[in-house]
Design a protein around this motif. Structure first.
Motif, PDB file in Angstrom:
ATOM      1  N   LEU A 208       0.826  -1.201   0.000  1.00  0.00           N
ATOM      2  CA  LEU A 208       0.000   0.000   0.000  1.00  0.00           C
ATOM      3  C   LEU A 208       0.866   1.260   0.000  1.00  0.00           C
ATOM      4  N   SER A 209       0.217   2.387  -0.257  1.00  0.00           N
ATOM      5  CA  SER A 209       0.792   3.718  -0.051  1.00  0.00           C
ATOM      6  C   SER A 209       2.120   3.944  -0.765  1.00  0.00           C
ATOM      7  N   ARG A 211       4.992   5.869  -2.525  1.00  0.00           N
ATOM      8  CA  ARG A 211       5.412   7.269  -2.627  1.00  0.00           C
ATOM      9  C   ARG A 211       6.752   7.272  -3.343  1.00  0.00           C
ATOM     10  N   SER A 253       2.439   4.470   5.535  1.00  0.00           N
ATOM     11  CA  SER A 253       2.346   5.786   4.891  1.00  0.00           C
ATOM     12  C   SER A 253       3.657   6.564   4.864  1.00  0.00           C
ATOM     13  N   VAL A 296      -0.972   9.348  11.516  1.00  0.00           N
ATOM     14  CA  VAL A 296      -0.668   8.630  10.272  1.00  0.00           C
ATOM     15  C   VAL A 296      -0.697   9.616   9.109  1.00  0.00           C
ATOM     16  N   SER A 297      -0.273   9.153   7.940  1.00  0.00           N
ATOM     17  CA  SER A 297      -0.386   9.888   6.670  1.00  0.00           C
ATOM     18  C   SER A 297       0.330  11.242   6.682  1.00  0.00           C
ATOM     19  N   VAL A 340      -8.917  13.169   6.235  1.00  0.00           N
ATOM     20  CA  VAL A 340      -7.731  12.326   6.074  1.00  0.00           C
ATOM     21  C   VAL A 340      -6.983  12.696   4.792  1.00  0.00           C
ATOM     22  N   SER A 341      -5.822  12.043   4.604  1.00  0.00           N
ATOM     23  CA  SER A 341      -5.072  12.037   3.345  1.00  0.00           C
ATOM     24  C   SER A 341      -4.642  13.420   2.864  1.00  0.00           C
ATOM     25  N   MET A 356     -15.019  13.888   5.062  1.00  0.00           N
ATOM     26  CA  MET A 356     -16.454  13.688   5.261  1.00  0.00           C
ATOM     27  C   MET A 356     -16.850  14.737   6.274  1.00  0.00           C
ATOM     28  N   GLN A 367     -17.770  11.354   0.925  1.00  0.00           N
ATOM     29  CA  GLN A 367     -16.371  11.648   1.209  1.00  0.00           C
ATOM     30  C   GLN A 367     -15.814  12.343  -0.018  1.00  0.00           C
ATOM     31  N   ARG A 388     -17.007   7.571  -2.694  1.00  0.00           N
ATOM     32  CA  ARG A 388     -15.985   7.942  -1.723  1.00  0.00           C
ATOM     33  C   ARG A 388     -14.750   8.371  -2.496  1.00  0.00           C
ATOM     34  N   ASP A 390     -10.892   9.795  -2.235  1.00  0.00           N
ATOM     35  CA  ASP A 390      -9.822   9.792  -1.237  1.00  0.00           C
ATOM     36  C   ASP A 390      -8.463   9.805  -1.937  1.00  0.00           C
ATOM     37  N   PHE A 391      -7.418   9.963  -1.117  1.00  0.00           N
ATOM     38  CA  PHE A 391      -6.022   9.964  -1.560  1.00  0.00           C
ATOM     39  C   PHE A 391      -5.738  10.940  -2.702  1.00  0.00           C
ATOM     40  N   GLN A 434      -4.927   4.745  -4.134  1.00  0.00           N
ATOM     41  CA  GLN A 434      -3.752   5.406  -3.571  1.00  0.00           C
ATOM     42  C   GLN A 434      -2.761   5.911  -4.633  1.00  0.00           C
TER      43      GLN A 434
ATOM     44  N   SER B 182     -10.336   6.116   5.514  1.00  0.00           N
ATOM     45  CA  SER B 182      -9.172   5.923   4.665  1.00  0.00           C
ATOM     46  C   SER B 182      -8.411   4.654   5.014  1.00  0.00           C
ATOM     47  N   GLU B 184      -5.191   4.192   5.137  1.00  0.00           N
ATOM     48  CA  GLU B 184      -4.061   4.393   6.040  1.00  0.00           C
ATOM     49  C   GLU B 184      -4.539   4.615   7.476  1.00  0.00           C
ATOM     50  N   ALA B 188      -3.914   2.255  10.996  1.00  0.00           N
ATOM     51  CA  ALA B 188      -3.432   2.747  12.290  1.00  0.00           C
ATOM     52  C   ALA B 188      -4.467   2.453  13.378  1.00  0.00           C
TER      53      ALA B 188
END
Lengths: 440, 243
Positions: A208-209, A211, A253, A296-297, A340-341, A356, A367, A388, A390-391, A434, B182, B184, B188
């Protein structure tokens, strides 16, 4: 040339007023768009391969310029009759007068000879008859559709660089993301326009995640290993995993500092998920936050590298905060709901977040992606289309945002301009999430 | 001439004497006449193959006799003069074959050793695992929360009791979350849930080094519908035996 200075100026003038104005100004969008005509390139040889390569080239060039967000693309139905393959073919008044009323004309030719392909391209200011040429380029590459697409990306980036206030184009940039289409969540890569999708990792676990490092040489990501969630490091140069320390606990993350020397990430090695920073070599681990609840993130300020935005559940539902990279000066940016994110814009001025705003039992739970001006904490909602979202993550030029959305029924990757317009779906196979855009 | 005649006679005499003497010697030692045959004595042999069996296993007795009219094996009974038979001794046994005939009685023995069955394949872990999955209850959470709510206390106390009674069990607590929010943040949060359960177990007296934790966030849902009932199923600390 006056026009080009006008394009540059608003980047430095933060005007107050309507929210949409400050987004567009800050992102280089929203200034008067250049009317650009792009007739299809011609064949310059008689080779049988010309047709396929021209099709790939013409489609890619048009999409790149259309996606750039700074052009008013003149519809092909308004174009004067006759092909435009060389400067001699340009009839200025036919382009500069209505109906096309174009300010700029991009044209050229492509020819296959043996295994090679030659592309010539020009950019003309058709209202300046005496000295029209803004750009003249010649490219040589292999006679393949991949090379034709790459060449179109290069020529598009030249045009965007000249006409877009000196900001390099993104047509040659890459997007890394998570796809489960092989049966496991692996790290994948694709061109910025969704072409050339391919798997990077083959770990058979859950990864995941992703970068990518600022220099584009490595991908840090989080993967479930035998010892739990750890940060793994993949070298795109060596095309394999390279060593990176295992920290114990749940490690999630990763985020690169803009100079590429540090990675911030979340680790529960102390028992509670906190933000840590470590040298990109893996040495010098340092804990930054210490407050009960998930942290996180993280996301570095891409301009200064001195601040980190992140997500904390210290007051209950997750909210977006900023702090100095040493953990001081904690500021809460979101005031309610589930946020988030965060991702920091290349110019350091904005965050995009997934939010949200009315979250909780009984709330509809939409979201959406929001853009937030860090100095004023003003925000504008960019997605409204359900599902939704996100990211979010910024393109290198700060004009585009890539994100994941479930609005089409499955989780897929979408792009939009940073003002929320021009939303387009890039992935269609399996579930994809992601997204992370290369730094250049 | 008279002398020549004499010499011939003497020679003949000597020859005759030699011949007569030789013949007389044979007649002095003649072989004795064979005695009348006595009644033949019986013979007997008995083998067991294999001669070592596990308890409950069988072995084959094989025997041969001759000159016997009455053949029997202890524990088996009267049998044919020669033959074989499968037997399943409960314990180690010495089988005795008795062969009787006009010439007497002959016996033969074969020992069959019965070994104890090997220890049953080690299954205590399987049964312990079954007990674990029957007894240990997952701990459920409120949305976005990682503290153990009051109504989970009885499950928790039951888990602690069982785990203290079975101090050799190692296990993993998996933290799971519902699909909202999310990826991530949920990982957590799942980590916090798993650690929250682990901390409560350790406080209750469960050995800390037997409890591992892992977060699955929303990566491995138990239930995939978008309903509160299903989300509640997914917000849990899930116990997995032996990791």
């Amino acid at each position: 040339m006056k026009r080009f200075f006008l394009l540059l100026l608003p980047l430095f003038l933060l005007t107050s007023g309507l929210a949409q104005d400050w987004i567009k100004t800050g992102t280089g969008l929203g200034v008067e768009k250049v009317r650009l005509a792009v007739p299809d390139f011609n064949a310059s040889t008689q080779d049988a391969k010309n047709a396929d390569l021209l099709k790939a080239f013409n489609e890619t060039l048009w999409n790149d310029l259309d996606n750039a967000g700074i052009f008013d693309m003149v519809s092909k139905s308004f174009y004067p009759l006759g092909q435009v393959g060389t400067p001699a073919d340009v009839k200025f008044e036919g382009w500069s007068a209505p109906p096309p009323n174009a300010a700029m004309l991009a044209f050229g030719n492509l020819g296959v000879s043996g295994n090679g392909m030659t592309v010539q391209g020009w950019l003309y200011d058709v209202k300046n008859v005496t000295s029209p040429q803004v750009l003249g380029k010649q490219y040589q590459d292999a006679a393949t559709t991949d090379a034709a697409r790459t060449t179109a990306h290069k020529f598009a980036d030249e045009i965007i660089f000249r006409l877009g206030g000196g900001i390099p184009g993104i047509a040659e940039s890459k997007i890394y993301f998570v796809s489960s289409r092989s049966g496991h969540k692996e790290i994948w890569a694709m061109d910025y326009d969704g072409a050339n999708q391919h798997a990077v990792t083959h770990l058979g676990s859950i990864s995941l995640s992703p970068r990518v490092s600022p220099d584009g040489s490595r991908i840090a990501f989080s993967s479930m290993t035998k010892s739990g969630w750890e940060i793994l490091m993949y070298s795109l140069d060596l095309d394999r995993l390279v060593s990176f320390p295992r920290f114990g606990g749940t490690n999630l993350s990763p985020a690169w500092s803009p100079d590429g020397t540090k990675i911030a990430f979340s680790s529960s090695r102390s028992g509670d998920p906190e933000i840590y920073a470590v040298d990109s070599s893996g040495a010098g681990l340092k804990r930054i936050t210490s407050f009960k609840g998930p942290d996180v993130s993280p996301a570095w300020n891409r301009k200064t590298g001195t601040q980190i935005a992140w997500v904390s559940g210290r007051t209950g539902l997750p909210q977006v905060y900023t702090m100095e990279a040493d953990g001081t000066n904690v500021q809460r940016l979101t005031d309610q709901g589930y946020a988030v994110s965060p991702a920091w814009s290349p110019n350091g001025q904005f965050l995009v977040v997934s939010w949200m705003r009315k979250y909780g039992p009984g709330a509809p739970g939409a979201q959406d992606i929001y853009i937030m001006d860090i100095a004023s904490k003003q925000w504008v909602q960019l997605t409204h289309d359900g599902g939704r979202n996100d990211f979010p993550y910024w393109s290198p030029d700060g004009r585009h945002i890539i994100f994941q959305s479930s609005r089409a029924g499955s989780l897929q990757i979408w792009t939009m301009l940073a003002d929320g317009t021009n939303q387009k779906q890039l992935t269609f196979a399996g579930a994809n999430s992601q997204p992370n855009w290369s730094w250049k | 001439m008279k002398q020549r005649k004499l010499r011939w006679m003497m020679l003949a005499f000597v020859l005759m004497t030699i011949m007569t003497l030789g013949a007389c010697k044979k007649k002095v030692a003649p072989p004795p006449p064979p005695p009348p045959p006595p009644p033949a004595a019986p013979t007997a042999s008995l083998t067991a193959n294999p001669n070592t069996v596990e308890k409950g296993g069988s072995t084959t007795l094989t025997w041969q006799t001759s000159n016997a009219t009455d053949v029997s094996i202890d524990g088996v009974g009267a049998v044919q003069p020669s033959g074989s038979q499968s037997v399943t001794p409960a314990d180690s046994t010495t089988y005795t074959l008795t062969a009787k005939g006009a010439g007497g009685t002959q016996t033969a023995t074969a020992r069959v050793t019965v070994t104890a069955p090997p220890p049953p394949p080690p299954q205590p872990s399987a049964t312990e695992e079954e007990l674990f999955s029957q007894t240990v209850k997952d701990i459920y959470f409120d949305y976005d929360k990682s503290d153990i709510r009051t109504e989970e206390q009885s499950s928790l106390q039951g888990d602690i009791e069982f785990l203290k009674q079975h101090p050799n069990i190692s296990f993993t607590v998996e933290g799971h979350c519902d699909e909202r929010g999310s990826t991530e943040y949920n990982l957590a949060l799942g980590d916090s849930r798993a650690n929250s359960v682990r901390n409560a177990l350790v406080q209750g007296g469960v050995a800390a080094d037997h409890v591992k934790t892992i977060s699955y966030g929303k990566e491995k849902p138990f239930c995939t519908e978008s309903t509160e009932q299903c989300w509640q199923q997914n917000r849990r600390g899930h116990f997995v035996y032996g990791k």
